[in-house]
Design a protein around this motif. Structure first.
Motif, PDB file in Angstrom:
ATOM      1  N   ASP A 164      -8.106  63.868  -8.304  1.00 43.19           N
ATOM      2  CA  ASP A 164      -7.864  64.430  -9.638  1.00 43.19           C
ATOM      3  C   ASP A 164      -8.503  65.804  -9.813  1.00 43.19           C
ATOM      4  N   SER A 165      -9.572  66.061  -9.069  1.00 40.47           N
ATOM      5  CA  SER A 165     -10.263  67.351  -9.157  1.00 40.47           C
ATOM      6  C   SER A 165      -9.653  68.413  -8.247  1.00 40.47           C
ATOM      7  N   GLY A 166      -8.580  68.057  -7.551  1.00 36.46           N
ATOM      8  CA  GLY A 166      -7.886  69.031  -6.723  1.00 36.46           C
ATOM      9  C   GLY A 166      -8.450  69.235  -5.329  1.00 36.46           C
ATOM     10  N   HIS A 167      -9.187  68.278  -4.834  1.00 35.84           N
ATOM     11  CA  HIS A 167      -9.826  68.423  -3.527  1.00 35.84           C
ATOM     12  C   HIS A 167      -9.006  67.891  -2.355  1.00 35.84           C
ATOM     13  N   PHE A 168      -7.814  67.374  -2.601  1.00 32.10           N
ATOM     14  CA  PHE A 168      -7.006  66.815  -1.519  1.00 32.10           C
ATOM     15  C   PHE A 168      -5.621  67.452  -1.516  1.00 32.10           C
ATOM     16  N   LEU A 169      -5.066  67.565  -0.318  1.00 31.73           N
ATOM     17  CA  LEU A 169      -3.697  68.060  -0.144  1.00 31.73           C
ATOM     18  C   LEU A 169      -2.712  66.913   0.070  1.00 31.73           C
ATOM     19  N   GLY A 170      -3.217  65.740   0.375  1.00 29.97           N
ATOM     20  CA  GLY A 170      -2.421  64.548   0.625  1.00 29.97           C
ATOM     21  C   GLY A 170      -3.370  63.392   0.860  1.00 29.97           C
ATOM     22  N   VAL A 171      -2.836  62.179   0.906  1.00 33.44           N
ATOM     23  CA  VAL A 171      -3.661  60.988   1.074  1.00 33.44           C
ATOM     24  C   VAL A 171      -3.001  60.063   2.084  1.00 33.44           C
ATOM     25  N   ILE A 172      -3.823  59.586   3.010  1.00 30.87           N
ATOM     26  CA  ILE A 172      -3.425  58.501   3.919  1.00 30.87           C
ATOM     27  C   ILE A 172      -4.294  57.317   3.530  1.00 30.87           C
ATOM     28  N   ASP A 173      -3.683  56.285   2.998  1.00 34.48           N
ATOM     29  CA  ASP A 173      -4.413  55.129   2.471  1.00 34.48           C
ATOM     30  C   ASP A 173      -4.100  53.931   3.361  1.00 34.48           C
ATOM     31  N   LEU A 174      -5.028  53.608   4.263  1.00 36.82           N
ATOM     32  CA  LEU A 174      -4.794  52.564   5.256  1.00 36.82           C
ATOM     33  C   LEU A 174      -5.308  51.193   4.842  1.00 36.82           C
ATOM     34  N   ARG A 226       0.342  60.697  -9.180  1.00 34.63           N
ATOM     35  CA  ARG A 226       0.480  61.475 -10.417  1.00 34.63           C
ATOM     36  C   ARG A 226       0.611  62.962 -10.113  1.00 34.63           C
ATOM     37  N   GLN A 227      -0.139  63.420  -9.123  1.00 35.20           N
ATOM     38  CA  GLN A 227      -0.146  64.844  -8.786  1.00 35.20           C
ATOM     39  C   GLN A 227       0.978  65.257  -7.848  1.00 35.20           C
ATOM     40  N   GLY A 228       1.741  64.294  -7.365  1.00 34.75           N
ATOM     41  CA  GLY A 228       2.845  64.619  -6.467  1.00 34.75           C
ATOM     42  C   GLY A 228       2.412  64.942  -5.054  1.00 34.75           C
ATOM     43  N   LEU A 229       1.196  64.527  -4.688  1.00 34.85           N
ATOM     44  CA  LEU A 229       0.726  64.776  -3.329  1.00 34.85           C
ATOM     45  C   LEU A 229       1.450  63.868  -2.336  1.00 34.85           C
ATOM     46  N   PRO A 230       1.672  64.337  -1.119  1.00 36.65           N
ATOM     47  CA  PRO A 230       2.251  63.458  -0.100  1.00 36.65           C
ATOM     48  C   PRO A 230       1.275  62.323   0.224  1.00 36.65           C
ATOM     49  N   GLN A 231       1.846  61.140   0.449  1.00 32.90           N
ATOM     50  CA  GLN A 231       1.031  59.968   0.745  1.00 32.90           C
ATOM     51  C   GLN A 231       1.626  59.158   1.877  1.00 32.90           C
ATOM     52  N   VAL A 232       0.740  58.609   2.694  1.00 28.98           N
ATOM     53  CA  VAL A 232       1.089  57.570   3.650  1.00 28.98           C
ATOM     54  C   VAL A 232       0.281  56.353   3.217  1.00 28.98           C
ATOM     55  N   ILE A 233       0.956  55.249   2.977  1.00 27.90           N
ATOM     56  CA  ILE A 233       0.292  54.042   2.478  1.00 27.90           C
ATOM     57  C   ILE A 233       0.589  52.904   3.438  1.00 27.90           C
ATOM     58  N   VAL A 234      -0.477  52.221   3.844  1.00 28.31           N
ATOM     59  CA  VAL A 234      -0.361  51.052   4.718  1.00 28.31           C
ATOM     60  C   VAL A 234      -1.030  49.889   3.997  1.00 28.31           C
ATOM     61  N   PRO A 235      -0.340  48.770   3.823  1.00 28.71           N
ATOM     62  CA  PRO A 235      -0.995  47.628   3.174  1.00 28.71           C
ATOM     63  C   PRO A 235      -1.929  46.910   4.155  1.00 28.71           C
ATOM     64  N   GLY A 236      -2.957  47.622   4.583  1.00 22.89           N
ATOM     65  CA  GLY A 236      -3.965  47.026   5.458  1.00 22.89           C
ATOM     66  C   GLY A 236      -5.019  46.312   4.645  1.00 22.89           C
ATOM     67  N   GLY A 290       5.228  54.589  -8.689  1.00 22.50           N
ATOM     68  CA  GLY A 290       4.828  55.577  -9.684  1.00 22.50           C
ATOM     69  C   GLY A 290       4.567  56.959  -9.105  1.00 22.50           C
ATOM     70  N   ALA A 291       4.568  57.066  -7.796  1.00 17.09           N
ATOM     71  CA  ALA A 291       4.296  58.363  -7.166  1.00 17.09           C
ATOM     72  C   ALA A 291       5.429  59.340  -7.437  1.00 17.09           C
ATOM     73  N   THR A 292       5.062  60.589  -7.703  1.00 17.03           N
ATOM     74  CA  THR A 292       6.062  61.628  -7.958  1.00 17.03           C
ATOM     75  C   THR A 292       6.307  62.509  -6.739  1.00 17.03           C
ATOM     76  N   GLY A 293       5.489  62.353  -5.700  1.00 16.80           N
ATOM     77  CA  GLY A 293       5.654  63.133  -4.476  1.00 16.80           C
ATOM     78  C   GLY A 293       6.195  62.263  -3.359  1.00 16.80           C
ATOM     79  N   PRO A 294       6.283  62.827  -2.173  1.00 17.62           N
ATOM     80  CA  PRO A 294       6.797  62.064  -1.028  1.00 17.62           C
ATOM     81  C   PRO A 294       5.829  60.953  -0.621  1.00 17.62           C
ATOM     82  N   VAL A 295       6.386  59.780  -0.319  1.00 19.43           N
ATOM     83  CA  VAL A 295       5.587  58.622   0.083  1.00 19.43           C
ATOM     84  C   VAL A 295       6.233  57.988   1.304  1.00 19.43           C
ATOM     85  N   ARG A 296       5.404  57.661   2.257  1.00 19.80           N
ATOM     86  CA  ARG A 296       5.840  56.883   3.420  1.00 19.80           C
ATOM     87  C   ARG A 296       4.965  55.644   3.470  1.00 19.80           C
TER      88      ARG A 296
END
Length: 171
Positions: free
Chosen positions: A24-34, A60-70, A121-127
């Motif tokens: 939320d503070s703008g410190h990330f360009l994308g997220v990989i959530d494993l 919410r910010q439209g950042l690219p995300q990779v999400i793994v239900p680990g 709910g993501a507004t950006g690209p999600v894999r």
């Protein structure tokens, strides 16, 4: 401060919410959530509870995300404080500080619902990458958390609820 290029943050109940604040503070360009075990904590309790904002900021910010239900099939408790309602569940002793308690079928469906709502709910690209050989170390054939019925129900609910725009890969 410039955005973080690479950072590892543990999903340990404080790590996920801290990451959400950094996003939320703008410190990330994308997220990989494993590891989404903090969503499990939202459903079952324990010490790894992510709270209502877990897995929302990047979307919410439209950042690219990779999400793994680990690690989606267990909640984390100190071994001496596992609630009595979970006494009949499989338990995996992760280390001297933490015991992992297996989610049942109803909880797995509730977890899937929370994940679907957040991912959609993501507004950006999600894999989404789906681990097809187990969600965690004890969630393999012969492992303490092996429950192909609950896991299949989770996958059916989770994958069936995802928006068709979500890119899904089974690994």
């Amino acid at each position: 401060m410039s955005p973080v290029i690479l950072s590892a943050i543990n999903a340990n109940g404080i790590g996920g919410p801290a990451m959400e604040e950094l996003v939320d503070s703008g410190h990330f360009l994308g997220v990989i959530d494993l590891t989404v075990s903090e969503i499990v904590g939202n459903v079952m309790g324990g010490v790894h509870v992510g709270g209502p904002e877990r897995m929302r900021s990047a979307g919410r910010q439209g950042l690219p995300q990779v999400i793994v239900p680990g690690c989606v099939e267990f909640a984390v408790f100190p071994p001496h404080s596992i609630p009595a309602e979970f006494a009949d569940r499989p338990v995996y002793d992760h280390n001297p500080e933490f015991a992992l308690v297996r989610a049942n079928l109803d909880e797995m469906l509730a977890i899937a619902d929370q994940l679907v709502e957040r991912v959609n709910g993501a507004t950006g690209p999600v894999r989404v990458g789906v681990p097809m050989k187990g969600f965690s170390i004890p969630n393999v054939p012969g492992g303490e958390f092996y429950d192909p019925v609950a896991d299949a129900a989770f996958l059916d609910r989770f994958l069936g609820g995802l928006d068709p725009r979500i890119d899904v890969h089974r690994e």
